[in-house]
Design an enzyme around this catalytic site. Structure first.
Site, PDB file in Angstrom:
ATOM      1  N   ASP A 149     -57.089 -48.838  40.814  1.00  0.00           N
ATOM      2  CA  ASP A 149     -56.593 -49.031  42.184  1.00  0.00           C
ATOM      3  C   ASP A 149     -55.084 -48.849  42.275  1.00  0.00           C
ATOM      4  O   ASP A 149     -54.441 -49.399  43.165  1.00  0.00           O
ATOM      5  CB  ASP A 149     -56.953 -50.448  42.659  1.00  0.00           C
ATOM      6  CG  ASP A 149     -56.349 -51.526  41.768  1.00  0.00           C
ATOM      7  OD1 ASP A 149     -56.450 -51.384  40.529  1.00  0.00           O
ATOM      8  OD2 ASP A 149     -55.773 -52.492  42.289  1.00  0.00           O
ATOM      9  N   LYS A 158     -59.496 -57.093  45.424  1.00  0.00           N
ATOM     10  CA  LYS A 158     -58.421 -57.591  44.550  1.00  0.00           C
ATOM     11  C   LYS A 158     -57.156 -57.809  45.370  1.00  0.00           C
ATOM     12  O   LYS A 158     -56.853 -57.028  46.272  1.00  0.00           O
ATOM     13  CB  LYS A 158     -58.144 -56.563  43.452  1.00  0.00           C
ATOM     14  CG  LYS A 158     -56.901 -56.881  42.634  1.00  0.00           C
ATOM     15  CD  LYS A 158     -56.557 -55.768  41.665  1.00  0.00           C
ATOM     16  CE  LYS A 158     -55.099 -55.384  41.811  1.00  0.00           C
ATOM     17  NZ  LYS A 158     -54.638 -54.429  40.791  1.00  0.00           N
ATOM     18  N   GLU A 208     -55.764 -62.896  41.677  1.00  0.00           N
ATOM     19  CA  GLU A 208     -54.897 -62.428  40.589  1.00  0.00           C
ATOM     20  C   GLU A 208     -53.480 -62.977  40.696  1.00  0.00           C
ATOM     21  O   GLU A 208     -52.637 -62.400  41.367  1.00  0.00           O
ATOM     22  CB  GLU A 208     -54.847 -60.888  40.566  1.00  0.00           C
ATOM     23  CG  GLU A 208     -53.962 -60.353  39.436  1.00  0.00           C
ATOM     24  CD  GLU A 208     -53.886 -58.826  39.353  1.00  0.00           C
ATOM     25  OE1 GLU A 208     -54.519 -58.148  40.180  1.00  0.00           O
ATOM     26  OE2 GLU A 208     -53.189 -58.338  38.461  1.00  0.00           O
ATOM     27  N   GLU A 241     -50.615 -62.903  38.691  1.00  0.00           N
ATOM     28  CA  GLU A 241     -50.101 -62.316  37.436  1.00  0.00           C
ATOM     29  C   GLU A 241     -48.733 -62.878  37.086  1.00  0.00           C
ATOM     30  O   GLU A 241     -47.788 -62.771  37.867  1.00  0.00           O
ATOM     31  CB  GLU A 241     -49.993 -60.785  37.546  1.00  0.00           C
ATOM     32  CG  GLU A 241     -49.316 -60.196  36.291  1.00  0.00           C
ATOM     33  CD  GLU A 241     -49.291 -58.680  36.192  1.00  0.00           C
ATOM     34  OE1 GLU A 241     -49.729 -58.001  37.134  1.00  0.00           O
ATOM     35  OE2 GLU A 241     -48.824 -58.184  35.144  1.00  0.00           O
ATOM     36  N   LYS A 258     -58.372 -63.240  37.864  1.00  0.00           N
ATOM     37  CA  LYS A 258     -57.757 -62.174  37.050  1.00  0.00           C
ATOM     38  C   LYS A 258     -56.370 -62.627  36.614  1.00  0.00           C
ATOM     39  O   LYS A 258     -55.390 -62.399  37.321  1.00  0.00           O
ATOM     40  CB  LYS A 258     -57.677 -60.878  37.862  1.00  0.00           C
ATOM     41  CG  LYS A 258     -56.983 -59.736  37.129  1.00  0.00           C
ATOM     42  CD  LYS A 258     -57.312 -58.395  37.750  1.00  0.00           C
ATOM     43  CE  LYS A 258     -56.502 -57.295  37.102  1.00  0.00           C
ATOM     44  NZ  LYS A 258     -57.009 -55.952  37.425  1.00  0.00           N
ATOM     45  N   SER A 268     -60.240 -56.604  33.014  1.00  0.00           N
ATOM     46  CA  SER A 268     -60.072 -55.842  34.254  1.00  0.00           C
ATOM     47  C   SER A 268     -58.792 -55.046  34.035  1.00  0.00           C
ATOM     48  O   SER A 268     -57.750 -55.351  34.614  1.00  0.00           O
ATOM     49  CB  SER A 268     -59.950 -56.777  35.455  1.00  0.00           C
ATOM     50  OG  SER A 268     -59.691 -56.022  36.623  1.00  0.00           O
ATOM     51  N   TYR A 325     -47.595 -52.474  41.100  1.00  0.00           N
ATOM     52  CA  TYR A 325     -48.904 -51.835  40.967  1.00  0.00           C
ATOM     53  C   TYR A 325     -49.229 -50.965  42.158  1.00  0.00           C
ATOM     54  O   TYR A 325     -49.255 -51.393  43.249  1.00  0.00           O
ATOM     55  CB  TYR A 325     -50.001 -52.912  40.787  1.00  0.00           C
ATOM     56  CG  TYR A 325     -51.162 -52.368  40.011  1.00  0.00           C
ATOM     57  CD1 TYR A 325     -51.046 -52.182  38.643  1.00  0.00           C
ATOM     58  CD2 TYR A 325     -52.335 -51.999  40.632  1.00  0.00           C
ATOM     59  CE1 TYR A 325     -52.101 -51.654  37.902  1.00  0.00           C
ATOM     60  CE2 TYR A 325     -53.391 -51.485  39.898  1.00  0.00           C
ATOM     61  CZ  TYR A 325     -53.264 -51.321  38.540  1.00  0.00           C
ATOM     62  OH  TYR A 325     -54.306 -50.799  37.813  1.00  0.00           O
TER      63      TYR A 325
HETATM   64  P1  13P Z   1     -52.920 -53.599  33.910  1.00  0.00           P
HETATM   65  O1  13P Z   1     -54.189 -53.803  33.129  1.00  0.00           O
HETATM   66  O2  13P Z   1     -52.350 -52.225  33.757  1.00  0.00           O
HETATM   67  O3  13P Z   1     -51.930 -54.702  33.706  1.00  0.00           O
HETATM   68  O4  13P Z   1     -53.296 -53.658  35.455  1.00  0.00           O
HETATM   69  C1  13P Z   1     -54.397 -54.297  35.917  1.00  0.00           C
HETATM   70  C2  13P Z   1     -54.249 -54.594  37.356  1.00  0.00           C
HETATM   71  O5  13P Z   1     -55.153 -54.359  38.119  1.00  0.00           O
HETATM   72  C3  13P Z   1     -53.011 -55.207  37.848  1.00  0.00           C
HETATM   73  O6  13P Z   1     -53.139 -55.616  39.168  1.00  0.00           O
END
Ligand code: 13P
Length: 364
Positions: free
Chosen positions: A34, A147, A188, A190, A230, A301, A364
């Site tokens: 994505d 997501k 997610e 992160e 995630k 993922s 991203y």
């Molecule tokens: P990476 O696995 O490259 O970190 O990215 C996964 C993702 O979907 C980040 O939002």
């Protein structure tokens, strides 16, 4: 105490829980394909290919046309908006190509990060306006999960309480809207790997962030059985001088999850976060061999760690397409095994699969 009004019917809950379970069935994980047009610019630029709509289509096609090995290890594919409405050379919609393999189609619905004023470079994620209408349309067009990526940073002064609270709340609001539309939300939060911090600090921050996320999901009446998480794996910062073993990463990661993620959540699908392909597989395998009780499916993922070698094998050339698809399937199968704790080292750590995929302040 607040009163609980009904949010979802028993049928809606069952549909959501079934979708989530299909995505993280034993030995399966998610292909994150994505990347936004901007992120694709970096990916394609790295192999000298122009970032045109047609080249993005050709590239996604080589990932999606994998043979029956793909459905053994891929339970879900996350699409970008553009990809949802593209077709393969044969004229078949990409969505149909993926669904015909029994793989669940997902869609990235956030609209990227924006600054949180008054913080030390922290962000929140936008995209709530019109989200319900977009989810309803994506559901009609074949998507069953979504997501939304929030980003937190570790430094001396971050993540701030504001960034933790704001991102937890926006993730919960997104999750609630998705579920109302029959879409399983992947939540997610992160935590970026940038920085010199050690493993312990990443574990501590991950616990605090996840605890805030699950408090917010509870406050928003989100049905946990119909969600997936995630997160980042718990790793030391990219510039940390101490190197940790896969077993140490696994212990820190599973410990943090056990302290903050309810067992009602069916699956945890890690992002790869700049780890090399091989490192991401080895760490996932170690996580699935960690000697602690693990009530959730623990799987992948991955974006970069499933695609880097395939991109390199392709380089925009028609003649390389089959080889690139094969390389992608090899990585997918390796991660499928790692999701079962059955991966055996390929010895490819020195080759392209061993190359770091770290990007500072990754978007991203
Ligand atoms: P990476 O696995 O490259 O970190 O990215 C996964 C993702 O979907 C980040 O939002």
């Amino acid at each position: 105490m607040t009163h609980q009004y009904p949010a979802l019917s028993a049928e809606q809950k069952k549909e959501l829980a079934d979708i989530a379970q299909r995505i993280v069935a034993p030995g399966k994980g998610i292909l994150a394909a994505d990347e936004s047009v901007g992120s694709m610019d970096k990916r394609l630029g790295g192999i000298g290919v122009d970032n045109t709509e047609e080249n993005r289509r050709l590239y996604r096609q080589l990932l999606f046309k994998g043979d029956e090995r793909m459905q053994e290890c891929i339970g879900g594919v996350i699409f970008f908006h553009e990809t949802m409405y593209q077709q393969g050379d044969c004229g078949t919609d990409f969505v149909k190509m993926i669904k015909d393999k029994g793989i669940v189609v997902g869609i990235k619905v956030d609209k990227g990060v924006v600054p949180l004023a008054g913080t030390n470079g922290e962000t929140t994620t936008q995209g709530l306006d019109g989200l319900s209408e977009r989810c309803a349309q994506y559901k009609k067009d074949g998507a069953d999960f979504a997501k939304w990526r929030s980003v937190l940073k570790i430094s001396e002064t971050t993540p701030s309480p504001l960034a933790i609270l704001e991102n937890a709340n926006v993730l919960a609001r997104y999750a609630s809207i998705c579920q109302q539309n029959g879409i399983v939300p992947i939540v997610e939060p992160e935590i970026l790997p940038d920085g010199e911090h050690d493993l312990k600090r990443c574990q501590y921050i991950t616990e605090k962030v996840l605890a805030a996320v699950y408090k917010a999901l509870s406050d928003h009446h989100v049905y946990l059985e119909g969600t997936l998480l995630k997160p980042n794996m718990v790793t030391a910062g990219h510039a940390c001088p101490t190197k940790y073993s896969a077993e140490e990463v696994a212990m820190a990661t599973v410990t943090a999850l056990r302290r903050s993620v309810p067992p009602a959540v069916p699956g945890v699908t890690f992002l790869s976060g700049g780890q090399s392909e091989e490192e991401a597989t080895i760490n996932l395998n170690a996580i699935n061999n960690c000697p602690l009780a693990r009530p959730w499916a623990l799987t992948f993922s991955y974006g970069r760690a499933l695609q880097a070698s395939a991109l390199n094998a392709w380089r925009g050339k028609k003649d390389n397409e089959d080889a690139a698809t094969k390389v992608f399937l090899t990585r997918a199968e390796a991660n499928g095994l790692a999701a079962l704790g059955k991966y055996e080292h390929s010895g490819d750590g020195a080759g392209s699969a061993g190359q770091s995929l770290y990007v500072a302040n990754h978007a991203y």
